[in-house]
Scaffold this active site. Structure first.
Site, PDB file in Angstrom:
ATOM      1  N   ILE A 114       0.910  -1.151   0.000  1.00 55.86           N
ATOM      2  CA  ILE A 114       0.000   0.000   0.000  1.00 55.86           C
ATOM      3  C   ILE A 114       0.947   1.198   0.000  1.00 55.86           C
ATOM      4  CG2 ILE A 114      -1.786   1.290   1.212  1.00 55.86           C
ATOM      5  CD1 ILE A 114      -2.736  -1.358   2.432  1.00 55.86           C
ATOM      6  N   PRO A 115       1.096   1.866  -1.146  1.00 58.93           N
ATOM      7  CA  PRO A 115       2.237   2.770  -1.366  1.00 58.93           C
ATOM      8  C   PRO A 115       2.132   4.141  -0.695  1.00 58.93           C
ATOM      9  CG  PRO A 115       0.833   2.740  -3.292  1.00 58.93           C
ATOM     10  CD  PRO A 115       0.259   1.725  -2.334  1.00 58.93           C
ATOM     11  N   CYS A 116       2.243   4.165   0.619  1.00 55.99           N
ATOM     12  CA  CYS A 116       2.226   5.435   1.336  1.00 55.99           C
ATOM     13  C   CYS A 116       3.425   6.301   0.960  1.00 55.99           C
ATOM     14  CB  CYS A 116       2.161   5.210   2.846  1.00 55.99           C
ATOM     15  SG  CYS A 116       3.410   4.097   3.492  1.00 55.99           S
ATOM     16  N   HIS A 117       4.488   5.690   0.442  1.00 56.33           N
ATOM     17  CA  HIS A 117       5.655   6.465   0.017  1.00 56.33           C
ATOM     18  C   HIS A 117       5.326   7.371  -1.171  1.00 56.33           C
ATOM     19  CE1 HIS A 117       5.768   2.732  -2.352  1.00 56.33           C
ATOM     20  NE2 HIS A 117       6.332   3.467  -3.307  1.00 56.33           N
ATOM     21  N   ARG A 118       4.228   7.104  -1.878  1.00 55.49           N
ATOM     22  CA  ARG A 118       3.821   7.922  -3.026  1.00 55.49           C
ATOM     23  C   ARG A 118       3.007   9.148  -2.617  1.00 55.49           C
ATOM     24  NH1 ARG A 118       1.877   2.733  -6.506  1.00 55.49           N
ATOM     25  NH2 ARG A 118       3.954   1.814  -6.754  1.00 55.49           N
TER      26      ARG A 118
END
Length: 151
Positions: A114-118
């Protein structure tokens, strides 16, 4: 609950499966090899992601969180590899302010997948709750070519 450990370019990762879904990814070392079909597939997809061969994960996910956090997780999952969204953009789409979106990102139990880094701030990178903090966020965004100021 079943746990697996695997190495990655951003540190050793621990995956947790419960009831046939991935529920947690964290940074931890250990010796438990992927032993279930789901954990083996998750390990394969994570390796493909870091090799630049995977643009989107296809895994059953069951992240913990209230209805609002589930909405934020869905919004993060909708951000394609190589792109970013701001906390404010997600907040506007959900009818809230940026701070609770940032808190949900910080509480994301399955980072990378779940790409929270984006999710970035309007003026820069914002934070990252995974091991290595913002340096890991930078590494993930560079891997994806996803933040124009890092290229």
């Amino acid at each position: 609950m079943t746990i697996a450990h695997l190495p990655s370019p951003v540190g050793d990762l621990e995956l947790e499966e419960r009831d046939g879904a991935l529920v947690r990814l964290s940074w931890a070392s250990g010796e438990a090899a992927p032993s279930t079909p789901l954990l083996k597939e998750a390990a394969r997809q994570i390796a493909a992601y870091f090799a630049g061969e995977l643009t989107a994960f296809d895994l059953p996910l069951a992240p913990a969180g209230n209805a609002f956090r589930q909405d934020v997780y869905r919004a993060m999952l909708a951000i394609p590899r190589g792109e970013t969204a701001t906390y404010g953009e997600i907040a506007k789409a959900l009818g809230t302010s940026a701070q609770p979106v940032g808190q949900a990102c910080g509480g994301n139990p399955i980072p990378i997948v779940i790409p929270c880094h984006r999710v970035v701030s309007a003026t820069g990178l914002g934070g990252f709750s995974g091991a290595g903090g913002v340096e890991t966020k930078i590494a993930l965004l560079r891997l994806e070519g996803g933040f124009r100021f890092l290229l």
